[in-house]
Design an enzyme around this catalytic site. Structure first.
Site, short mmCIF file in Angstrom:
data_model
loop_
_atom_site.label_atom_id
_atom_site.label_comp_id
_atom_site.label_asym_id
_atom_site.label_seq_id
_atom_site.Cartn_x
_atom_site.Cartn_y
_atom_site.Cartn_z
N ASP A 66 1.10 -1.32 -0.12
CA ASP A 66 0.05 0.23 0.22
C ASP A 66 0.96 1.15 -0.04
O ASP A 66 0.67 2.36 -0.95
CB ASP A 66 -0.95 -0.02 1.18
CG ASP A 66 -1.76 -1.19 1.34
OD1 ASP A 66 -2.16 -1.47 0.30
OD2 ASP A 66 -2.14 -1.85 2.25
N GLU A 78 1.63 -6.53 -5.44
CA GLU A 78 1.36 -5.71 -6.41
C GLU A 78 2.52 -4.88 -7.05
O GLU A 78 3.01 -4.97 -8.08
CB GLU A 78 0.30 -4.74 -6.09
CG GLU A 78 -0.05 -3.71 -7.13
CD GLU A 78 -1.40 -3.04 -6.89
OE1 GLU A 78 -2.23 -3.87 -6.35
OE2 GLU A 78 -1.68 -1.90 -7.60
#
Ligand code: TRH
Length: 386
Positions: A21, A277
């Site tokens: 994040d 990610e």
């Protein structure tokens, strides 16, 4: 809202777990500030966790300027919102702040997680009018094809990678800075693999597959909060320093690198094991062979995401290469021990896998990057064209 008002951005980051994040938010904020000269505030709910990715960050300061970005602790009631507010990964916005966004008509965009699934293009850019307040939230989905929000890629990233590949001195300085016990020549003559994975990854099968190779292997293992080296490599012998050895494999634990040095590691290795990610996207831009382990979700959702990616990523590959990539990815994410032969085969086919990886990196780099798409989307919001 006029053009000058568009110059201010607030980005909200809640750190759920791991580094993805904040990793994504930090990259994007630096691009907004340094490539676009916009005024950016990054609000973070967990400053000590963020300091893993932003080492200059002082966890106790409520506000500080780092690399052109104003980094702030999660806002209090008195903060006035920016013209554009980027919520990331549906982290939610404080109600008092939202009310002020309504009053000054701030744009509200939610940056979602990356997925290669087909539905992404249908949902990207869609408005979501709120029932409690007269304001619309907009979904912005990163993705691999032209009708999505694209992939994060700094303006100079590919040029930097190419320059690095031609610069023997900088490469040598990078290896030295990593503090490896093996000499540089030994590292360069070995098959270099970086390993960033979740604890469930099928490391035993990979090691067995590597043992069957007729070649020295160096495994770079960035220190992570999730793993213990002794557990991952149980029957390896301790080397002179931190390194571990077994047959043809040297495991070299390395510190958690800065994002810039992590890129250099990915550019330098013959095969990169990445996860989540952001490291996944960086491995794509590295143009080297890689295996991606998706963030593990219930009911095997992550495996569907992996399949969707493989379908897209292998479109231009031969059927043999596509099936090798698929088998290696599924073996790496398998929950049980798996035939190790697939990892031997993968390493033996690395030159083909790399050729394909580079072609895919070049193909994807022709598409507009995520920031360019985000900025044009934001302009459309101003013109009420969404
Ligand atoms: O840490 P992650 O597992 O993050 C995950 C994913 O983003 C996942 O989608 C999300 O739901 C979950 O967090 C909450 O993997 P990821 O995304 O690759 O992020 C790691 C970041 O750490 C990335 O910015 C690269 C960076 N990194 C370094 O800077 N230095 C290092 O040495 C390493 C290994 C990584």
């Amino acid at each position: 809202m006029n053009q000058s008002a568009l110059q201010t951005w607030d980005v909200f980051c809640k750190i759920v777990d791991n580094h993805g994040d904040i990793g994504v938010c930090w990259r994007l904020c630096q691009q907004l500030a340094n490539e676009q000269a916009l005024r950016v505030r990054l609000f973070i709910d967990d400053m000590p966790a963020a300091a893993h990715i932003v080492p200059q960050l002082h966890p106790k300061l409520a506000q500080q300027d780092i690399d052109g970005v104003t980094v702030c602790a999660w806002p209090n009631e008195s903060i006035m919102p920016a013209a554009t507010v980027l919520e990331t990964f549906s982290c939610g916005l404080p109600m008092a702040y939202l009310e002020k966004m309504v009053a000054q008509q701030s744009h509200w965009i939610n940056l979602d997680y990356l997925s290669a699934e087909d539905w992404v293009a249908d949902f990207h850019g869609k408005p979501s009018p709120q029932t409690q307040l007269p304001i619309t939230r907009h979904f912005f989905f990163p993705g691999f094809e032209i009708h999505t929000g694209g992939l994060l890629r700094e303006r100079d990233l590919i040029a930097k990678r190419i320059a690095y590949s031609k610069d023997a001195l900088t490469q040598s300085q990078f290896w030295q800075a990593l503090g490896c016990e093996q000499g540089q020549a030994a590292i360069e003559n070995s098959l270099k693999i970086s390993l960033f994975c979740y604890p469930q990854a099928n490391v035993p099968s990979l090691l067995a597959g590597l043992h069957s190779l007729d070649q020295a292997v160096t495994l770079f293992f960035p220190a992570s909060l999730l793993h213990s080296t002794a557990e991952l490599f149980p029957d390896f012998a301790r080397g002179a320093g931190l390194s571990l050895n077994k047959h043809n494999i040297t495991v070299q634990p390395i510190p958690f690198l800065s994002q810039a040095n992590y890129d250099r590691l990915l550019w330098s290795c013959d095969c990169n094991f990445v996860r989540g990610e952001d490291s996944w996207v960086r491995a794509i831009w590295a143009g080297q062979a890689f295996i991606w382990q998706p963030y593990i979700q219930e009911q095997g959702t992550h495996l569907k995401k992996m399949q969707a990616f493989l379908n897209r990523y292998s479109q231009q590959a031969s059927p043999e290469l596509a099936s090798l990539l698929s088998a290696a990815h599924f073996a790496w994410s398998a929950t049980q021990a798996h035939d190790s032969k697939i990892f031997t085969e993968l390493m033996q086919a690395l030159s083909l896998v790399k050729e394909h990886a580079l072609a895919e990196a070049n193909r994807l780099a022709k598409q507009p990057d995520l920031l360019s798409k985000l900025l044009s989307f934001n302009e459309k919001l101003t013109e009420n064209k969404v």
